[in-house]
Enzyme design. Structure first.
Site, PDB file in Angstrom:
ATOM      1  N   SER A   1      32.420  -8.701  -9.277  1.00  7.52           N
ATOM      2  CA  SER A   1      32.360 -10.166  -9.276  1.00  7.52           C
ATOM      3  C   SER A   1      33.796 -10.635  -9.401  1.00  7.52           C
ATOM      4  O   SER A   1      34.673  -9.865  -9.812  1.00  7.52           O
ATOM      5  CB  SER A   1      31.553 -10.635 -10.494  1.00  7.52           C
TER       6      SER A   1
ATOM      7  N   TYR B   1      28.554  -9.716 -19.200  1.00  4.24           N
ATOM      8  CA  TYR B   1      28.612  -9.613 -17.737  1.00  4.24           C
ATOM      9  C   TYR B   1      30.048  -9.341 -17.279  1.00  4.24           C
ATOM     10  O   TYR B   1      30.303  -8.412 -16.501  1.00  4.24           O
ATOM     11  CB  TYR B   1      28.083 -10.915 -17.130  1.00  4.24           C
TER      12      TYR B   1
ATOM     13  N   LYS C   1      31.758  -6.143 -15.270  1.00  3.87           N
ATOM     14  CA  LYS C   1      32.351  -6.298 -13.933  1.00  3.87           C
ATOM     15  C   LYS C   1      33.799  -5.813 -13.904  1.00  3.87           C
ATOM     16  O   LYS C   1      34.257  -5.270 -12.892  1.00  3.87           O
ATOM     17  CB  LYS C   1      32.217  -7.752 -13.467  1.00  3.87           C
TER      18      LYS C   1
HETATM   19  N1  LIG Z   1      25.344 -14.814  -6.909  1.00  3.29           N
HETATM   20  C1  LIG Z   1      26.591 -14.869  -7.307  1.00  3.29           C
HETATM   21  O1  LIG Z   1      27.202 -15.949  -7.377  1.00  3.29           O
HETATM   22  C2  LIG Z   1      27.322 -13.603  -7.676  1.00  3.29           C
HETATM   23  C3  LIG Z   1      28.698 -13.672  -7.921  1.00  3.29           C
HETATM   24  C4  LIG Z   1      29.374 -12.518  -8.253  1.00  3.29           C
HETATM   25  C5  LIG Z   1      28.709 -11.303  -8.322  1.00  3.29           C
HETATM   26  N2  LIG Z   1      27.356 -11.260  -8.089  1.00  3.29           N
HETATM   27  C6  LIG Z   1      26.701  -9.957  -8.181  1.00  3.29           C
HETATM   28  O2  LIG Z   1      25.945  -9.715  -7.012  1.00  3.29           O
HETATM   29  C7  LIG Z   1      24.941  -8.742  -7.308  1.00  3.29           C
HETATM   30  C8  LIG Z   1      23.621  -9.181  -6.707  1.00  3.29           C
HETATM   31  O3  LIG Z   1      23.158 -10.318  -7.416  1.00  3.29           O
HETATM   32  P1  LIG Z   1      22.557 -11.599  -6.677  1.00  3.29           P
HETATM   33  O4  LIG Z   1      23.523 -12.702  -6.889  1.00  3.29           O
HETATM   34  O5  LIG Z   1      22.123 -11.266  -5.319  1.00  3.29           O
HETATM   35  O6  LIG Z   1      21.318 -11.909  -7.663  1.00  3.29           O
HETATM   36  P2  LIG Z   1      19.731 -11.792  -7.456  1.00  3.29           P
HETATM   37  O7  LIG Z   1      19.172 -12.051  -8.817  1.00  3.29           O
HETATM   38  O8  LIG Z   1      19.292 -12.663  -6.358  1.00  3.29           O
HETATM   39  O9  LIG Z   1      19.508 -10.254  -7.063  1.00  3.29           O
HETATM   40  C9  LIG Z   1      19.673  -9.227  -8.025  1.00  3.29           C
HETATM   41  C10 LIG Z   1      18.626  -8.147  -7.754  1.00  3.29           C
HETATM   42  O10 LIG Z   1      18.846  -7.070  -8.694  1.00  3.29           O
HETATM   43  C11 LIG Z   1      17.561  -6.610  -9.101  1.00  3.29           C
HETATM   44  N3  LIG Z   1      17.647  -5.898 -10.383  1.00  3.29           N
HETATM   45  C12 LIG Z   1      17.840  -6.426 -11.616  1.00  3.29           C
HETATM   46  N4  LIG Z   1      17.790  -5.463 -12.541  1.00  3.29           N
HETATM   47  C13 LIG Z   1      17.594  -4.297 -11.880  1.00  3.29           C
HETATM   48  C14 LIG Z   1      17.464  -2.941 -12.291  1.00  3.29           C
HETATM   49  N5  LIG Z   1      17.519  -2.603 -13.589  1.00  3.29           N
HETATM   50  N6  LIG Z   1      17.276  -1.986 -11.348  1.00  3.29           N
HETATM   51  C15 LIG Z   1      17.200  -2.338 -10.040  1.00  3.29           C
HETATM   52  N7  LIG Z   1      17.296  -3.595  -9.583  1.00  3.29           N
HETATM   53  C16 LIG Z   1      17.490  -4.569 -10.501  1.00  3.29           C
HETATM   54  C17 LIG Z   1      16.722  -7.866  -9.212  1.00  3.29           C
HETATM   55  O11 LIG Z   1      15.329  -7.563  -9.202  1.00  3.29           O
HETATM   56  C18 LIG Z   1      17.191  -8.638  -7.978  1.00  3.29           C
HETATM   57  O12 LIG Z   1      16.392  -8.346  -6.859  1.00  3.29           O
HETATM   58  C19 LIG Z   1      24.932  -8.589  -8.836  1.00  3.29           C
HETATM   59  O13 LIG Z   1      25.618  -7.412  -9.197  1.00  3.29           O
HETATM   60  C20 LIG Z   1      25.683  -9.809  -9.292  1.00  3.29           C
HETATM   61  O14 LIG Z   1      26.310  -9.602 -10.550  1.00  3.29           O
HETATM   62  C21 LIG Z   1      26.658 -12.380  -7.765  1.00  3.29           C
END
Ligand SMILES: NC(=O)c1ccc[n+]([C@@H]2O[C@H](COP(=O)([O-])OP(=O)(O)OC[C@H]3O[C@@H](n4cnc5c(N)ncnc54)[C@H](O)[C@@H]3O)[C@@H](O)[C@H]2O)c1
Length: 300
Positions: free
Chosen positions: A166, A180, A184
């Protein structure tokens, strides 16, 4: 059906791989594993990889939604298998690898993407908050690296690992998302170490680290994937208002769609680029951090 180097029978990925270079890790005849692929960024990356011809393992704690994504890929003419996995469990990730090899006989791309967050000042985060977030975000990546790198090494063909960190992994300290941010930063560090060590070994496995800012996903509703063993999160009023403000930024002018982020990811895999930085907005904050650290370096 065909057999892999270990004599195991698996599906012949076939496809029109006459046009593939042996260096391509995406496309017909290649297989990818994406964790957290039932939603958001993981889903978009899985769909983009499938669209590009790779067979995809759609891995997620939410097996029903993973199956929805895999079915959609198959309906579009792609090849996908849904696997229910809790990435915080080493055994479950090993089983994911086994299922992948049984089904496709190889793995060319791994995206360690599953993630979750709590929202509170450190003083209000419980030990279970820390344990849950570390289990998914940090141990999930460790398990993925530990399990899949040796498979990729044994395969002996080019491969690629993308770890989702992130922008918090670059900024380091971020109020209200302390656990978090800590995970990261660690994901960035592990990715840098892994890239250095694979280069030292001369192994053709590339590494990228994805550092996005606001993306329109359900990450702000992470608690839906929180096992009951970790209890429930009790957000303070101020933490909840910050969470809602961050969520609003996802669809604001600086927010990206998951599909836009997936384009960055596939481009980085193809060009073997380490850093995947998708948003320009936090650059001044990052520069200020680096400048302050440099200002505290003693003169030589
Ligand atoms: N959305 C943002 O703004 C953003 C920014 C920076 C980083 N991220 C990172 O992107 C990645 C994806 O997140 P997203 O934004 O698509 O969120 P999201 O919540 O839409 O998707 C996350 C997915 O991870 C799954 N998950 C959670 N715990 C789990 C586990 N123990 N085992 C397997 N799967 C699991 C959830 O069921 C979900 O489908 C994450 O690592 C998040 O930290 C997101």
């Amino acid at each position: 059906m065909c057999h892999d180097a270990h004599g195991n029978e698996h599906q012949n990925l076939g496809g029109n791989n006459m046009t593939m270079s042996p260096h391509d890790v995406i496309g017909a005849g290649r297989a990818a594993v994406v964790t957290g692929a039932a939603s958001g960024i993981g889903r978009a990356v899985a769909e983009a990889l499938a669209h590009a011809g790779s067979a995809v393992v759609v891995a997620d704690l939410d097996g029903d939604e993973a199956e929805v994504v895999a079915s959609g890929i198959r309906a579009d003419g792609g090849d996908a298998e849904a696997v229910t996995v809790d990435v915080s469990s080493a055994d479950a990730v090993e089983q994911l690898a086994k299922t992948t090899l049984d089904r496709f006989g190889r793995v060319d791309v791994l995206c360690n993407n599953a993630g979750a967050s709590t929202f509170n000042l450190l003083r209000d985060q419980t030990l279970d908050d820390w344990r849950w977030v570390f289990g998914v975000n940090l141990w999930g990546v460790i398990h993925g690296v530990q399990t899949f790198v040796s498979i990729m090494r044994d395969q002996g063909t080019p491969a690629h690992i993308v770890n989702t960190a992130s922008v918090a992994g670059l900024l380091s300290g971020v109020a209200f998302i302390g656990p978090y941010s800590a995970t990261k930063v660690a994901v960035v560090s592990i990715s840098e170490t892994l890239a250095q060590e694979l280069a030292i070994d001369g192994v053709p496995i590339g590494v990228s680290v994805l550092c996005p800012s606001s993306v329109d996903t359900r990450v702000m509703e992470s608690e839906r994937a929180r096992p009951s063993a970790f209890g429930v999160e009790h957000r303070t009023e101020v933490a909840e208002s910050v969470r809602l403000a961050i969520r609003d930024s996802f669809t604001g002018p600086s927010g990206l769609t998951p599909a836009q982020v997936a384009d960055h990811v596939l481009d980085a895999i193809r060009s073997r680029r380490f850093w995947i930085i998708t948003h320009p907005g936090e650059r001044p904050v990052f520069e200020a951090r680096v400048t302050e650290i440099l200002a505290n370096y003693p003169e030589a």
